[in-house]
Design a protein around this motif. Structure first.
Motif, PDB file in Angstrom:
ATOM      1  N   MET A   6       0.838  -1.201   0.000  1.00 38.27           N
ATOM      2  CA  MET A   6       0.000   0.000   0.000  1.00 38.27           C
ATOM      3  C   MET A   6       0.877   1.258   0.000  1.00 38.27           C
ATOM      4  N   PHE A   7       1.947   1.235   0.783  1.00 36.44           N
ATOM      5  CA  PHE A   7       2.854   2.374   0.855  1.00 36.44           C
ATOM      6  C   PHE A   7       3.542   2.598  -0.489  1.00 36.44           C
ATOM      7  N   LEU A   8       4.035   1.534  -1.094  1.00 34.01           N
ATOM      8  CA  LEU A   8       4.679   1.652  -2.405  1.00 34.01           C
ATOM      9  C   LEU A   8       3.689   2.153  -3.453  1.00 34.01           C
ATOM     10  N   SER A   9       2.464   1.661  -3.395  1.00 32.28           N
ATOM     11  CA  SER A   9       1.433   2.121  -4.323  1.00 32.28           C
ATOM     12  C   SER A   9       1.170   3.616  -4.139  1.00 32.28           C
ATOM     13  N   ALA A  10       1.096   4.060  -2.907  1.00 35.53           N
ATOM     14  CA  ALA A  10       0.871   5.485  -2.626  1.00 35.53           C
ATOM     15  C   ALA A  10       2.031   6.327  -3.138  1.00 35.53           C
ATOM     16  N   LEU A  11       3.262   5.870  -2.927  1.00 33.58           N
ATOM     17  CA  LEU A  11       4.436   6.607  -3.419  1.00 33.58           C
ATOM     18  C   LEU A  11       4.431   6.701  -4.939  1.00 33.58           C
ATOM     19  N   ILE A  12       4.118   5.614  -5.584  1.00 35.15           N
ATOM     20  CA  ILE A  12       4.078   5.606  -7.050  1.00 35.15           C
ATOM     21  C   ILE A  12       2.991   6.558  -7.551  1.00 35.15           C
ATOM     22  N   ASN A  13       1.821   6.543  -6.905  1.00 33.33           N
ATOM     23  CA  ASN A  13       0.750   7.459  -7.297  1.00 33.33           C
ATOM     24  C   ASN A  13       1.167   8.916  -7.141  1.00 33.33           C
ATOM     25  N   VAL A  14       1.825   9.232  -6.036  1.00 34.70           N
ATOM     26  CA  VAL A  14       2.296  10.608  -5.842  1.00 34.70           C
ATOM     27  C   VAL A  14       3.267  10.983  -6.948  1.00 34.70           C
ATOM     28  N   PHE A  15       4.193  10.084  -7.242  1.00 38.48           N
ATOM     29  CA  PHE A  15       5.168  10.359  -8.294  1.00 38.48           C
ATOM     30  C   PHE A  15       4.476  10.566  -9.639  1.00 38.48           C
ATOM     31  N   ILE A  16       3.571   9.658  -9.986  1.00 32.66           N
ATOM     32  CA  ILE A  16       2.897   9.745 -11.281  1.00 32.66           C
ATOM     33  C   ILE A  16       2.080  11.023 -11.395  1.00 32.66           C
ATOM     34  N   PHE A  17       1.347  11.365 -10.331  1.00 32.91           N
ATOM     35  CA  PHE A  17       0.466  12.529 -10.402  1.00 32.91           C
ATOM     36  C   PHE A  17       1.179  13.844 -10.132  1.00 32.91           C
ATOM     37  N   GLN A  18       2.445  13.795  -9.707  1.00 33.95           N
ATOM     38  CA  GLN A  18       3.195  15.028  -9.455  1.00 33.95           C
ATOM     39  C   GLN A  18       4.391  15.199 -10.387  1.00 33.95           C
ATOM     40  N   ILE A  19       4.615  14.257 -11.288  1.00 35.21           N
ATOM     41  CA  ILE A  19       5.787  14.323 -12.164  1.00 35.21           C
ATOM     42  C   ILE A  19       5.796  15.589 -12.999  1.00 35.21           C
ATOM     43  N   HIS A  20       4.618  16.077 -13.397  1.00 39.54           N
ATOM     44  CA  HIS A  20       4.576  17.295 -14.203  1.00 39.54           C
ATOM     45  C   HIS A  20       5.144  18.481 -13.417  1.00 39.54           C
ATOM     46  N   ASN A  21       4.904  18.534 -12.109  1.00 40.05           N
ATOM     47  CA  ASN A  21       5.461  19.623 -11.291  1.00 40.05           C
ATOM     48  C   ASN A  21       6.986  19.538 -11.220  1.00 40.05           C
ATOM     49  N   ILE A  22       7.502  18.337 -11.092  1.00 38.65           N
ATOM     50  CA  ILE A  22       8.957  18.153 -11.042  1.00 38.65           C
ATOM     51  C   ILE A  22       9.584  18.563 -12.369  1.00 38.65           C
ATOM     52  N   LEU A  23       8.973  18.141 -13.464  1.00 40.52           N
ATOM     53  CA  LEU A  23       9.517  18.480 -14.782  1.00 40.52           C
ATOM     54  C   LEU A  23       9.437  19.985 -15.060  1.00 40.52           C
ATOM     55  N   ILE A  24       8.338  20.614 -14.690  1.00 39.19           N
ATOM     56  CA  ILE A  24       8.218  22.067 -14.868  1.00 39.19           C
ATOM     57  C   ILE A  24       9.282  22.776 -14.038  1.00 39.19           C
ATOM     58  N   GLY A  25       9.475  22.327 -12.790  1.00 38.81           N
ATOM     59  CA  GLY A  25      10.505  22.926 -11.939  1.00 38.81           C
ATOM     60  C   GLY A  25      11.897  22.776 -12.515  1.00 38.81           C
ATOM     61  N   TYR A  26      12.168  21.640 -13.109  1.00 46.05           N
ATOM     62  CA  TYR A  26      13.496  21.400 -13.680  1.00 46.05           C
ATOM     63  C   TYR A  26      13.710  22.182 -14.972  1.00 46.05           C
ATOM     64  N   PHE A  27      12.751  22.121 -15.871  1.00 43.96           N
ATOM     65  CA  PHE A  27      12.948  22.726 -17.186  1.00 43.96           C
ATOM     66  C   PHE A  27      12.636  24.220 -17.232  1.00 43.96           C
ATOM     67  N   ILE A  28      11.759  24.687 -16.363  1.00 44.73           N
ATOM     68  CA  ILE A  28      11.403  26.112 -16.402  1.00 44.73           C
ATOM     69  C   ILE A  28      11.899  26.791 -15.129  1.00 44.73           C
ATOM     70  N   SER A  29      11.104  26.689 -14.035  1.00 43.61           N
ATOM     71  CA  SER A  29      11.512  27.253 -12.746  1.00 43.61           C
ATOM     72  C   SER A  29      10.502  26.864 -11.684  1.00 43.61           C
ATOM     73  N   ILE A  30      10.887  27.059 -10.438  1.00 40.79           N
ATOM     74  CA  ILE A  30       9.978  26.770  -9.337  1.00 40.79           C
ATOM     75  C   ILE A  30       8.801  27.746  -9.361  1.00 40.79           C
ATOM     76  N   THR A  31       9.026  28.951  -9.838  1.00 46.00           N
ATOM     77  CA  THR A  31       7.949  29.936  -9.966  1.00 46.00           C
ATOM     78  C   THR A  31       6.899  29.450 -10.956  1.00 46.00           C
ATOM     79  N   ALA A  32       7.336  28.844 -12.032  1.00 48.44           N
ATOM     80  CA  ALA A  32       6.396  28.317 -13.023  1.00 48.44           C
ATOM     81  C   ALA A  32       5.553  27.190 -12.434  1.00 48.44           C
ATOM     82  N   VAL A  33       6.134  26.420 -11.504  1.00 44.49           N
ATOM     83  CA  VAL A  33       5.370  25.358 -10.843  1.00 44.49           C
ATOM     84  C   VAL A  33       4.207  25.972 -10.065  1.00 44.49           C
ATOM     85  N   SER A  34       4.473  27.065  -9.380  1.00 46.77           N
ATOM     86  CA  SER A  34       3.423  27.737  -8.607  1.00 46.77           C
ATOM     87  C   SER A  34       2.296  28.222  -9.500  1.00 46.77           C
TER      88      SER A  34
END
Length: 166
Positions: free
Chosen positions: A125-153
């Motif tokens: 259950m814990f691994l499933s929850a971690l994977i879900n967080v990663f999958i549903f938040q990956i766009h924020n990580i990619l935006i932060g990396y390629f653009i900026s943390i301000t763009a994430v906001s």
């Protein structure tokens, strides 16, 4: 360090971001294990209690947010207050669980078979929850990396607004 350069955090925001991550890390130590009490309430099909506690905590979050921002205290105290309210909500779930069942926390509890059953199930259950967080938040990580943390906001505000209308 590396985190700040990875997400292109402006120099003026580095201290704030570090403080937010420290608070998030400390609160996660409490919130992750305490969230099992809400899961137990849900597992008992006590949806009315789950909804009542959740609505109460969200309403308190609203009041505290208005108070903190109106007083000009800033984002760090706001984040701390939200984490504290989440922890208090989890403790309320624990209290309700004690009232509804014979549940009690006993330390140290040394029955290995019980631990095997609990961790055998909760590990997946814990691994499933971690994977879900990663999958549903990956766009924020990619935006932060390629653009900026301000763009994430900015993106998060627009994304959340869109989610309200679903």
């Amino acid at each position: 360090g590396h985190f700040c350069s990875f997400f292109k955090i402006p120099i003026k925001d580095i201290v704030t971001v570090k403080q937010l991550f420290i608070v998030a890390g400390i609160s996660a130590l409490f919130i992750l294990p305490l969230s099992t009490f809400r899961g137990a309430i849900q597992g008992m099909n006590l949806w009315n209690i789950d909804a009542l506690v959740n609505i109460s905590i969200q309403f308190l979050n609203l009041l505290v947010t208005i108070f903190i921002l109106n007083r000009g205290y800033g984002i760090i105290p706001l984040f701390v207050a939200m984490q504290v309210l989440t922890i208090l909500g989890s403790l309320l779930y624990y209290h309700i669980l004690k009232q509804k069942t014979a549940f009690a926390l006993v330390f140290p509890y040394r029955e290995r078979n019980i631990y095997k059953v609990i961790f055998g199930f909760s590990c997946f259950m814990f691994l499933s929850a971690l994977i879900n967080v990663f999958i549903f938040q990956i766009h924020n990580i990619l935006i932060g990396y390629f653009i900026s943390i301000t763009a994430v906001s900015i993106y998060a505000v627009a994304y959340n607004m869109q989610n309200y209308f679903r």
